[in-house]
Design an enzyme around this catalytic site. Structure first.
Site, PDB file in Angstrom:
ATOM      1  N   ASP A   1      -8.119 -45.891  10.087  1.00 38.15           N
ATOM      2  CA  ASP A   1      -8.679 -45.464   8.608  1.00 38.15           C
ATOM      3  C   ASP A   1      -9.102 -45.908   7.456  1.00 38.15           C
ATOM      4  O   ASP A   1      -9.630 -45.638   6.739  1.00 38.15           O
ATOM      5  CB  ASP A   1      -6.937 -44.734   8.177  1.00 38.15           C
TER       6      ASP A   1
ATOM      7  N   HIS B   1       4.808 -38.000  15.117  1.00 41.05           N
ATOM      8  CA  HIS B   1       4.681 -36.638  13.883  1.00 41.05           C
ATOM      9  C   HIS B   1       4.651 -35.722  15.921  1.00 41.05           C
ATOM     10  O   HIS B   1       3.317 -35.999  15.993  1.00 41.05           O
ATOM     11  CB  HIS B   1       3.341 -36.878  13.605  1.00 41.05           C
TER      12      HIS B   1
ATOM     13  N   TYR C   1      -6.186 -35.122   7.088  1.00 40.76           N
ATOM     14  CA  TYR C   1      -5.196 -36.079   6.057  1.00 40.76           C
ATOM     15  C   TYR C   1      -5.618 -36.680   4.389  1.00 40.76           C
ATOM     16  O   TYR C   1      -5.481 -37.137   3.947  1.00 40.76           O
ATOM     17  CB  TYR C   1      -4.638 -37.099   7.007  1.00 40.76           C
TER      18      TYR C   1
END
Length: 788
Positions: free
Chosen positions: A405, A707, A486
């Site tokens: 990211d 997750h 996100y």
């Protein structure tokens, strides 16, 4: 059609994990975005000043402008203004401060030395050459003067290079090629998805791609198709189950030594080098579009359901809702003003014995420096290094999808915080700025600082005659980085006893998979969560750096084991000898290594100064431990990831203890995503068996979680179910609990006729008059624009 929403994703889309294709008239790498925002009420003091200059602070707009002018005057760089540059020309990517060496910074902070020279890091997109590269330089000293020079920036990259290949330099041409390809298969998309999907409609079909580097110089991209939702941003919930494999060979040389770019003719980047190698639909591979078209028209062909948008993707419900929803919820107020102090110019904060400096970087957001508690050094540097998400699945997209990211420039994606919601209305809001291309990008109100009182006390005890209880207040430095689907909320939290917590919470739209109804692999990678949608399992691993300076720069990591033992004690009766009990075992960590949180919390990890003791002769230290998240922070499940290569080896264990070096300032580079097989920063080279007893130590630790989204993640993942944190807690660092001097509470002496309260700390002596904006801020000016 390709979505034109969020055009600032163009640069970021050229990642090794993922490419989000957007058609935009702006340059292929950067669109300047200015989010000039309304300023909430300012609670910070105007006369509070930092003791020293913030030597880590990013460049001012003036400094950046001087660097830009200096670069364009250097004709060897062959620069074209970013607003005019094509994918065949050289342009400035970004300019930011180059962090000073720690020794120079400490000499200035604790001695009579002058502040270290300021230098800029400059990233140049070099496309006017046959081999497209992104090249890092350093420019300084600043301000620009006769002695200022431009040099290759390579000391901080253990690859020995100052550049990475840029396999998507011709992104604009690729976008046009991909759009043409989609239009040429409109018969297929309409046959599979229905006439309701119009490729010319911005709310219609969009496409994204997952890049894989198969081996040196060879990469492929799987393109997926989804419905677009420019306003709601829900395209990651709307995959359509159609995938195209695109291939191209590259020819990047590993023998280039890039010290300075010289004038060169641009070579032609021909989009005909790209071609569709395969198609994938409903668990079947097809070699050509013709093969897929023939199959569609064959009797018995099974079409997958269309994943349609609707109210199910909306994050809010404006209907009446539960009856008590009409009553506003409880909120916190700060009637007497802030108890913390902020020097906004130097980004310096002081609160209840804590003091520290803040800085921002374009790729990793907010970091803290020179953290002290009651005058003692604790941590020299604390900040995000990289944020990784790695997926698994049974389709060509999820099967190898990963995100690095910081390649999205997470600092630049720190947008405006919503007063009263992201942060209390009384918080202090600070702006951040970044220098992309030739412009300064300003994100106002993108950091908030506030004191908060927890819903539980920091201390309490009851006896027959007395009750004492202390309020638990703490300070928060918060920012939110929105990385496409996100939103990551980052907190640095400071407690009255000297504890420091680093916490991240995630919310937003999951990157879901298409549900085909394949019973063979049912629930192997996730669960069905809508008509034609499946969840997609993935790991989040976020790496942070903590340069530990516990009571000085010479520290030792000790693993304090809590272990069972069988002992014989002289006072025990012979009938119970030997006794099964437990004891503490000290294991100094003598060499650089990686560590994992132990089973049953069987070890404590403590960084201590062997030469500094408290009043009782115990070595002063700070314990590193999992914090208040939903579980122990995780490391990456996948070992030797074929998608990541060598680009994120820090993710293989929970934390690392290493010797600090100026040549190893970061565990990762935001450009690792472009060359994962031979990254600019290879973390494995950091761990080279050096002695680390009583040395300057750096701890790299990971936050994150495994997750596995479920139906409750639709439409958004909730923050309280996706949080992770690590705490740094004093361990024999003090002589006793220092929070006694800063906490506020009451001692009740219980008498036969009632209790006698004795307060420590001031109390409210009268009511307060609050304005409506203290309870519900005026948000009508949110996102209002102003100049750079």
């Amino acid at each position: 059609m390709f979505s034109t929403a969020k055009k600032h994703w163009v640069l970021i889309s050229a990642s090794a994990a993922f490419v989000f294709l957007v058609i935009t008239p702006t340059l292929p790498f950067i669109q300047q975005v200015n989010t000039s925002l309304a300023s909430p009420k300012d609670h910070a003091e105007t006369n509070f000043r930092a003791p020293k200059l913030n030597v880590w602070a990013d460049l001012t707009a003036t400094e950046a402008e001087e660097v830009v002018k200096f670069l364009f005057e250097n004709t060897n760089l062959n620069l074209t203004p970013s607003s005019l540059a094509t994918s065949h020309e050289n342009q400035i990517l970004l300019i930011e401060v180059l962090q000073p060496n720690k020794s120079d910074a400490l000499n200035y902070l604790v001695g009579s030395y002058t502040a270290p020279d300021r230098w800029a890091r400059v990233a140049i997109v070099q496309s006017a050459t046959e081999e497209a590269l992104i090249v890092n330089y350093k420019v300084g000293p600043l301000p620009v003067k006769k002695a200022t020079e431009i040099l290759a920036l390579d000391f901080c990259y253990n690859s020995g290079r100052n550049y990475v290949p840029n396999p998507l330099a011709h992104q604009a041409e690729l976008q046009v090629w991909a759009l043409s390809m989609i239009m040429n298969i409109s018969d297929i998309t309409q046959a599979l998805l229905g006439n309701e999907v119009d490729i010319f409609d911005p709310n219609g079909l969009t496409a994204g791609g997952r890049i894989s580097f198969m081996e040196k110089h060879i990469m492929i991209m799987w393109m997926y198709f989804a419905l677009s939702n420019p306003t709601g941003g829900t395209s990651t919930l709307l995959p359509q189950g159609l995938y195209a494999k695109i291939g191209r060979t590259t020819s990047f040389s590993r023998t280039i030594s890039v010290k300075l770019i010289f004038l060169a003719d641009a070579s032609t980047r021909n989009s005909s080098n790209w071609k569709v190698l395969q198609w994938y639909y409903n668990n079947v591979l097809y070699d050509t579009a013709d093969d897929l078209w023939k199959a569609i028209n064959t009797p018995g062909f099974k079409k997958a359901p269309v994943n349609s948008d609707g109210r199910w993707t909306e994050t809010v419900d404006f209907s009446h809702g539960h009856g008590d929803r009409s009553k506003p919820p409880p909120i916190m107020v700060q009637p007497t003003g802030a108890r913390y102090h902020v020097d906004e110019e130097e980004k310096y904060v002081s609160w209840m014995g804590f003091e520290f400096y803040m800085r921002t970087s374009s790729d990793a957001g907010v970091a803290l420096h020179d953290i002290k508690f009651n005058g003692d050094s604790v941590i020299y540097e604390l900040g995000l290094q990289e944020a990784l998400a790695h997926y698994a699945g049974d389709d060509p997209m999820q099967g190898g999808l990963e995100f690095m990211d910081t390649s999205f420039y997470m600092g630049r994606l720190m947008f405006e915080l919503v007063p009263g919601y992201d942060c209390p209305a009384y918080a202090t809001f600070l702006s951040t700025s970044y220098h992309f291309g030739e412009n300064t990008v300003v994100n106002n109100n993108s950091i908030c600082i506030f004191e908060h009182t927890a819903d539980y006390p920091i201390q309490r005890h009851s006896s027959n005659t007395r009750v004492s209880v202390s309020r638990n207040t703490y300070l928060v430095v918060r920012f939110v980085s929105t990385v496409w689907n996100y939103d990551y909320t980052f907190d640095y939290i400071f407690y009255l006893d000297g504890t420091i917590e680093v916490k991240v919470r995630a919310s937003g739209f999951i990157f879901a998979a298409f549900w085909t109804g394949n019973e063979v692999n049912e629930d192997e990678y996730g669960f069905r969560i809508h008509d034609a949608l499946a969840s997609s399992m993935h790991d989040h691993v976020l790496n942070f750096k903590a340069d530990m300076d516990v009571a000085g720069t010479e520290n030792t990591m000790v693993r304090l084991g809590v272990e069972s033992i069988t002992m014989e004690y002289p006072w025990d009766d012979d009938r119970i000898k030997p006794r099964n009990t437990m004891h503490l075992v000290h294991y100094p960590v003598e060499k650089e290594t990686g560590l994992n949180w132990t089973r049953n919390s069987g070890e404590m990890f403590i960084v201590m100064n062997q030469n500094k003791t408290n009043e009782w002769g115990e070595k002063r230290g700070y314990r590193i431990q999992p914090g208040s998240g939903i579980g122990s922070p995780t490391h990456l499940t996948i070992l030797n990831s074929t998608a990541l290569g060598k680009s994120a080896l820090w993710a293989s264990q929970d934390l690392w203890v290493l010797k600090r070096k100026d040549t190893e300032p970061r565990s990762a580079s935001s450009l690792n995503f472009l060359d994962p097989l031979d990254p600019l920063v290879d973390f494995s080279k950091f761990v080279d068996d050096e002695d680390i007893v009583q040395d300057d130590l750096v701890v790299y630790f990971n936050l994150g979680m495994h997750h596995v989204p479920h139906s409750g993640d639709i439409p958004n993942t909730l923050m309280h179910t996706s949080s992770s944190s690590v705490m740094f807690t004093p361990f024999n660092f003090h002589d006793r609990d220092p929070s006694r001097l800063t906490s506020q509470g009451v001692q009740l002496d219980i008498k036969p006729k009632g209790a006698k309260p004795r307060y420590f700390g001031e109390t409210y002596q009268k009511g307060v008059n609050l304005e409506k904006t203290d309870l519900e801020p005026d948000l009508t000016q949110f996102g209002g624009s102003s100049g750079n």
